[in-house]
Write a protein that holds these residues in place. Structure first.
Motif, mmCIF file in Angstrom:
data_model
loop_
_atom_site.group_PDB
_atom_site.id
_atom_site.type_symbol
_atom_site.label_atom_id
_atom_site.label_comp_id
_atom_site.label_asym_id
_atom_site.label_seq_id
_atom_site.Cartn_x
_atom_site.Cartn_y
_atom_site.Cartn_z
ATOM 1 N N PHE A 61 39.083 64.085 73.835
ATOM 2 C CA PHE A 61 38.223 65.205 74.220
ATOM 3 C C PHE A 61 36.977 64.744 74.973
ATOM 4 O O PHE A 61 35.982 65.461 75.034
ATOM 5 N N GLY A 62 37.045 63.526 75.522
ATOM 6 C CA GLY A 62 35.988 63.092 76.423
ATOM 7 C C GLY A 62 34.844 62.343 75.800
ATOM 8 O O GLY A 62 33.846 62.076 76.474
ATOM 9 N N VAL A 63 34.951 61.998 74.504
ATOM 10 C CA VAL A 63 33.869 61.243 73.865
ATOM 11 C C VAL A 63 34.145 59.758 74.074
ATOM 12 O O VAL A 63 35.117 59.216 73.559
ATOM 13 N N ASN A 64 33.321 59.089 74.820
ATOM 14 C CA ASN A 64 33.477 57.651 75.045
ATOM 15 C C ASN A 64 32.128 57.066 75.433
ATOM 16 O O ASN A 64 31.090 57.738 75.354
ATOM 17 N N GLN A 65 32.148 55.842 75.854
ATOM 18 C CA GLN A 65 30.905 55.158 76.143
ATOM 19 C C GLN A 65 30.177 55.702 77.368
ATOM 20 O O GLN A 65 29.035 55.336 77.622
ATOM 21 N N PHE A 66 30.818 56.573 78.140
ATOM 22 C CA PHE A 66 30.188 57.090 79.356
ATOM 23 C C PHE A 66 29.518 58.449 79.122
ATOM 24 O O PHE A 66 29.016 59.059 80.052
ATOM 25 N N ASN A 67 29.534 58.909 77.834
ATOM 26 C CA ASN A 67 28.844 60.148 77.467
ATOM 27 C C ASN A 67 29.283 61.334 78.318
ATOM 28 O O ASN A 67 28.459 62.113 78.819
ATOM 29 N N THR A 68 30.569 61.468 78.519
ATOM 30 C CA THR A 68 31.091 62.618 79.256
ATOM 31 C C THR A 68 31.011 63.860 78.385
ATOM 32 O O THR A 68 30.939 63.775 77.163
ATOM 33 N N PRO A 69 31.019 65.058 78.978
ATOM 34 C CA PRO A 69 30.946 66.292 78.189
ATOM 35 C C PRO A 69 32.119 66.399 77.211
ATOM 36 O O PRO A 69 33.232 65.951 77.492
ATOM 37 N N HIS A 70 31.853 66.998 76.072
ATOM 38 C CA HIS A 70 32.884 67.147 75.050
ATOM 39 C C HIS A 70 32.648 68.449 74.288
ATOM 40 O O HIS A 70 31.549 69.028 74.351
ATOM 41 N N PRO A 71 33.650 68.951 73.575
ATOM 42 C CA PRO A 71 33.476 70.173 72.794
ATOM 43 C C PRO A 71 32.408 69.991 71.722
ATOM 44 O O PRO A 71 32.073 68.866 71.340
ATOM 45 N N PRO A 72 31.882 71.092 71.181
ATOM 46 C CA PRO A 72 30.837 70.983 70.156
ATOM 47 C C PRO A 72 31.382 70.376 68.857
ATOM 48 O O PRO A 72 32.591 70.380 68.599
ATOM 49 N N ALA A 73 30.464 69.886 68.027
ATOM 50 C CA ALA A 73 30.836 69.208 66.786
ATOM 51 C C ALA A 73 31.605 70.122 65.842
ATOM 52 O O ALA A 73 32.488 69.668 65.116
ATOM 53 N N ILE A 74 31.286 71.405 65.825
ATOM 54 C CA ILE A 74 31.946 72.317 64.908
ATOM 55 C C ILE A 74 33.449 72.409 65.176
ATOM 56 O O ILE A 74 34.242 72.756 64.289
ATOM 57 N N ILE A 75 33.856 72.076 66.378
ATOM 58 C CA ILE A 75 35.278 72.050 66.730
ATOM 59 C C ILE A 75 35.840 70.643 66.595
ATOM 60 O O ILE A 75 36.924 70.428 66.041
ATOM 61 N N LEU A 76 35.087 69.669 67.083
ATOM 62 C CA LEU A 76 35.626 68.319 67.199
ATOM 63 C C LEU A 76 35.675 67.567 65.866
ATOM 64 O O LEU A 76 36.627 66.815 65.607
ATOM 65 N N LEU A 77 34.666 67.760 65.008
ATOM 66 C CA LEU A 77 34.656 67.037 63.741
ATOM 67 C C LEU A 77 35.844 67.399 62.842
ATOM 68 O O LEU A 77 36.505 66.505 62.297
ATOM 69 N N PRO A 78 36.156 68.692 62.674
ATOM 70 C CA PRO A 78 37.355 69.001 61.874
ATOM 71 C C PRO A 78 38.634 68.425 62.479
ATOM 72 O O PRO A 78 39.526 67.989 61.738
ATOM 73 N N LEU A 79 38.728 68.411 63.813
ATOM 74 C CA LEU A 79 39.916 67.835 64.447
ATOM 75 C C LEU A 79 39.993 66.333 64.194
ATOM 76 O O LEU A 79 41.082 65.784 63.975
ATOM 77 N N ALA A 80 38.851 65.655 64.220
ATOM 78 C CA ALA A 80 38.837 64.217 63.959
ATOM 79 C C ALA A 80 39.237 63.925 62.515
ATOM 80 O O ALA A 80 39.986 62.979 62.242
ATOM 81 N N VAL A 81 38.718 64.722 61.577
ATOM 82 C CA VAL A 81 39.092 64.552 60.171
ATOM 83 C C VAL A 81 40.588 64.781 59.994
ATOM 84 O O VAL A 81 41.272 64.020 59.292
ATOM 85 N N LEU A 82 41.103 65.819 60.653
ATOM 86 C CA LEU A 82 42.537 66.087 60.590
ATOM 87 C C LEU A 82 43.326 64.938 61.203
ATOM 88 O O LEU A 82 44.372 64.532 60.664
#
Length: 380
Positions: free
Chosen positions: A113-134
């Protein structure tokens, strides 16, 4: 063994009451601390002062207590990853590989979802954190499912399989975060990219809310093994797989199920330490340290006799002593490895004292015994 007019005998326990188990654990801890006190004496230190520093820092210090709680969450999740197959008579030695792949899967979600060392735009934490946990749960479950499938389908030794998976996962992590791997840090360091501030797990008193994963898992597992039919099937399989199969319990489904559940919790342990603990927020270059620490989950599970609620204080104690041991090592100028040595002595002592879970020492009065024999002889 005779002592004066008395004889000491070993007798097998019929019932082990909760207070007896607690007393046995306390005695084991005291014995371990006394034994390890000789290490401090040999180093020219006062054991009482050393222990005071260990416990005060690990359990009462504003900086040490959050470290203890974070270590506790990690150990408790790894303990549960071991306990679930253990209750089915199976040995999950693969928490390390499961947590590695769980952490990689979580970072794979971030990367996708675009999170990397180049700080590209990514979805908000409320969406991304549950997906990462899953993703972490799915990654751990996948590795666990491999061992469970091979055990259920071909009766392959699960210890060998899970140990091999550990090695494979270790080198897979290395491939992904080092030498040009896609998760490699932009600075060229042998670790993954760091999570931005927006994707840090919310904290409660300096502890990430992943602590609730461990506590809720403990309550669920207690209910599972004590009240649910599935828990009964797991326990029945663990006591006698042949009898369980005769009663209609699948010898294929149970191994897969327990290893998948164990893998889920191990994967969450991987996310907790590499994605939620303050000051980390990356798959660190010393990731092998946390992989090795996962093996303490086996010891915590054995000491607690596979009891999910009993594992809570054991994991908390081990977490605190590991943090306090590392602190006192630097504070008192001791050699490297004090924390490992302390945990090792505690581990060996607690396991040794499990002998008294099954047996008790009885004091027999020899004179009274002879008197009873005389009375019986008179009656005859």
């Amino acid at each position: 063994m005779k002592v004066g007019n008395y004889r000491l005998e070993l007798k097998k326990r019929r019932v082990l009451r909760p207070w007896q188990a607690m007393l046995n654990a306390v005695m084991a801890i005291v014995a371990a601390l006394v034994l390890f006190g000789f290490i401090f004496i040999l180093a020219g230190l006062n054991p009482i002062d050393a222990y005071q520093r260990i416990f005060s820092y690990a359990f009462f210090n504003q900086f040490g207590l959050p470290l203890t709680l974070n270590r506790f969450v990690f150990l408790l999740l790894c303990t549960y990853a071991f306990i679930i197959p253990f209750r089915a008579g199976l040995w999950n030695i693969g928490m390390t590989g499961q947590l590695y792949v769980g952490a990689l899967a979580a970072y794979g979600v971030f990367y996708a979802f675009g999170v990397n060392q180049f700080n590209t735009p990514h979805p908000p934490a409320i969406i991304l954190l549950p997906l990462a946990v899953l993703g972490a749960a799915v990654g751990g479950a996948f590795v666990g499912a491999i061992a469970g499938y091979l055990k259920g389908k071909y009766n392959t030794n699960e210890i060998v399989v899970t140990m091999m998976l550990n090695f494979m996962a270790f080198w897979f992590v290395s491939f992904m975060i080092k030498d040009g791997g896609i998760f490699m840090n932009a600075g060229g360091r042998g670790e993954s990219f760091e999570l931005p501030d927006a994707l840090h797990m919310p904290l409660l008193l300096d502890v990430p809310i992943t602590i609730f994963f461990a506590l809720i898992a403990g309550i669920f597992l207690h209910y599972l093994f004590s009240r649910m039919r599935l828990g009964f099937e797991i326990r029945a399989y663990g006591q006698n797989p042949n009898a369980a199969a005769y009663a209609g319990i699948s010898r294929f489904r149970v191994p897969i199920l327990v290893f998948v559940l164990g893998g889920i919790l191990a994967g969450l342990a991987g996310y907790h330490y590499f994605g939620a603990v303050p000051g980390v927020y990356k798959i660190a270059r010393n990731y092998a340290f946390f992989g090795d620490m996962a093996f303490y989950g086996i010891i915590c599970g054995l000491i607690s006799q596979g009891n999910p609620l009993g594992a809570v204080p054991v994991a908390f104690l081990f977490g605190g002593l590991s943090v306090g041991g590392r602190f006192v090592q630097g504070a008192l100028g001791m050699s490297f490895g004090v924390d490992y040595a302390l945990l090792g002595v505690l581990m060996i002592t607690l396991v040794a004292f499990q002998f008294f879970y099954r047996y008790k020492i009885v004091v027999v009065n020899i004179n009274m015994e002879k008197a009873d024999v005389g009375v019986l002889g008179t009656k005859s």
